[in-house]
Design a protein around this motif. Sequence first.
Motif, PDB file in Angstrom:
ATOM      1  N   ARG A 197     -24.927 -35.863 -55.318  1.00 38.36           N
ATOM      2  CA  ARG A 197     -25.284 -36.111 -53.913  1.00 38.36           C
ATOM      3  C   ARG A 197     -24.053 -36.088 -52.991  1.00 38.36           C
ATOM      4  O   ARG A 197     -22.986 -36.539 -53.376  1.00 38.36           O
ATOM      5  CB  ARG A 197     -25.966 -37.488 -53.784  1.00 38.36           C
ATOM      6  N   PHE A 208     -23.314 -37.571 -49.315  1.00 36.67           N
ATOM      7  CA  PHE A 208     -23.802 -38.379 -48.188  1.00 36.67           C
ATOM      8  C   PHE A 208     -22.994 -38.046 -46.942  1.00 36.67           C
ATOM      9  O   PHE A 208     -21.762 -37.987 -46.992  1.00 36.67           O
ATOM     10  CB  PHE A 208     -23.666 -39.871 -48.496  1.00 36.67           C
ATOM     11  N   ARG A 247     -21.562 -33.906 -41.237  1.00 34.36           N
ATOM     12  CA  ARG A 247     -22.679 -33.071 -41.705  1.00 34.36           C
ATOM     13  C   ARG A 247     -22.223 -31.636 -41.938  1.00 34.36           C
ATOM     14  O   ARG A 247     -22.597 -30.983 -42.904  1.00 34.36           O
ATOM     15  CB  ARG A 247     -23.810 -33.137 -40.667  1.00 34.36           C
ATOM     16  N   VAL A 276     -26.706 -31.857 -53.535  1.00 36.56           N
ATOM     17  CA  VAL A 276     -27.860 -32.325 -52.766  1.00 36.56           C
ATOM     18  C   VAL A 276     -27.360 -33.091 -51.543  1.00 36.56           C
ATOM     19  O   VAL A 276     -26.725 -34.144 -51.681  1.00 36.56           O
ATOM     20  CB  VAL A 276     -28.741 -33.248 -53.641  1.00 36.56           C
ATOM     21  N   VAL A 300     -27.617 -35.572 -48.604  1.00 37.54           N
ATOM     22  CA  VAL A 300     -28.438 -36.695 -48.156  1.00 37.54           C
ATOM     23  C   VAL A 300     -28.024 -36.988 -46.720  1.00 37.54           C
ATOM     24  O   VAL A 300     -26.846 -37.188 -46.432  1.00 37.54           O
ATOM     25  CB  VAL A 300     -28.236 -37.937 -49.053  1.00 37.54           C
ATOM     26  N   TYR A 301     -29.016 -36.996 -45.855  1.00 37.27           N
ATOM     27  CA  TYR A 301     -28.743 -37.146 -44.423  1.00 37.27           C
ATOM     28  C   TYR A 301     -28.611 -38.609 -44.034  1.00 37.27           C
ATOM     29  O   TYR A 301     -29.378 -39.129 -43.233  1.00 37.27           O
ATOM     30  CB  TYR A 301     -29.869 -36.505 -43.613  1.00 37.27           C
ATOM     31  N   ARG A 302     -27.665 -39.279 -44.622  1.00 41.86           N
ATOM     32  CA  ARG A 302     -27.278 -40.630 -44.179  1.00 41.86           C
ATOM     33  C   ARG A 302     -25.875 -40.888 -44.691  1.00 41.86           C
ATOM     34  O   ARG A 302     -25.409 -40.226 -45.618  1.00 41.86           O
ATOM     35  CB  ARG A 302     -28.279 -41.696 -44.652  1.00 41.86           C
ATOM     36  N   ARG A 334     -25.657 -45.235 -49.219  1.00 42.61           N
ATOM     37  CA  ARG A 334     -26.886 -45.791 -49.798  1.00 42.61           C
ATOM     38  C   ARG A 334     -27.147 -47.180 -49.216  1.00 42.61           C
ATOM     39  O   ARG A 334     -26.261 -47.801 -48.637  1.00 42.61           O
ATOM     40  CB  ARG A 334     -26.751 -45.883 -51.330  1.00 42.61           C
ATOM     41  N   MET A 375     -26.362 -38.497 -58.954  1.00 44.64           N
ATOM     42  CA  MET A 375     -27.748 -38.409 -58.483  1.00 44.64           C
ATOM     43  C   MET A 375     -28.541 -39.671 -58.810  1.00 44.64           C
ATOM     44  O   MET A 375     -29.322 -40.153 -57.992  1.00 44.64           O
ATOM     45  CB  MET A 375     -28.407 -37.191 -59.164  1.00 44.64           C
TER      46      MET A 375
END
Length: 453
Positions: A237, A239, A267, A287, A289-291, A294, A317
């Motif tokens: 991931r 972020f 981004r 992957v 993750v649009y933030r 966590r 992941m």
Amino acid sequence: MKTIINRLLVFFCLLFSAAGTFAQKIIHRDTEIEGMVKQVSTDSLRSYIDKMVSFGTRNTLSSTTDKQRGIGAARQWVVQKFNEFAKNSNGRLTAFVDTTTLAADSRRIDVSVNLGNAMATLKGTDPSDNRIYIISGHLDSRVSDVMNRTADAPGANDDGSGVAAVLECARIMSKHSFPATIIFLAVSGEEQGLLGASYLAEKAKRQSWNIDAMLNNDIMGSNHSNETNIIDNTRLRIFSESFSVQDTGRAALNIRSLGLENDGRARQLARYVKEVGERYVDNLELVMVYRNDRFLRGGDHTPFVQLGFAAVRLTEMNENYNHQHQDLRTEKGIVYGDISEFMDFEYLRKNTAVNLACLANLAKAPPVPEEEKIDVRNLTNSSTLNWKVPKTGKAKGYYILMRETTSSVWQKKIFSTGTAIILPYSKDNYFFAVQSVGATDNESLPVIPTVGR
Ligand SMILES: [Zn+2]
């Protein structure tokens, strides 16, 4: 007979459509970067983690003077490794422990602490190029009670994995030269509240460092979710925050009116890491993750993001919470604790290679093009873009990137040797960006054009 023919037809259709899918993705790899990626070694990564675990605890509040046990011995060892690698760097790699004294606070520091980030700088070869790229992991570790500085806290994955990636990139990359500067960073104080990263981010801001990108690696060497039992070492991931705290006032208005809420600096970097990481590392999907991070957790990229630098977090992941922030123990047959037996070194190899490929591609590329503009003076069904050459270095050309407004990744890439282009696509329907491309096809981060009137 008819069904057999039908089945054969279906088979060939599937075969050709699969071939078509692959044929569209032509992968051009820079042979120097490909060579470096091949050197990332599971044995090296394992040896770094075994050594880090051998310091017993690396809690930020543990001893800084004990030669064998605690964060002090650990950070000295990291610098010693950097110094070993420096021997092959023609004097370009230099390392030290950057220390500061923190007073006790009412949060996670109960005594005055000598905080130290172990860092190595691989000086860029172009003196006029002041770009800096940072790869980081955190050296400190913890058990269930974050204030416990005496219990064994192996921190093999959190964040031995990140520091091992930093060391491995330093080992391989310090034998090569890049026009831009790369900093290899093992911070301290992450578990006590991102202290080491905040210290460095503030220093960088104060001293106007030109940090073009920062890759924070935290928990990325294990693949086994604790409660859903998913084992997966094919996805990592990234972020990233959409836009930063600086985007207020006119900047925020601009984002709203142009629909640029998915094109902030972090981004943009995440998209770049996905493309370049997947270009060089097989059997791995990045992957997005649009933030920024966590739930209930923080990371060392955040102080950099908050000060306006492009920074992202790379994390496995499927996390296993039995193996993070836990006292070493066995309860009802479940083994708790962050030990290396739970790690997947092949997965860590791939994730380290993603970092290496992105850092090398960025540091080899020329700086971003300057003053990108999109012409919006007329109602047209085409798009006119222009830009200026990068401040330093030499671009052999530029990639003009485009994507539909709903697409998460760039869909088309057009090469141009000039600094202006008219595209037969409506500016109303696409996002555009421009990248500088260097002699060996390495591309800079993309820059979204501003509106030219
Ligand atoms: Zn961590």
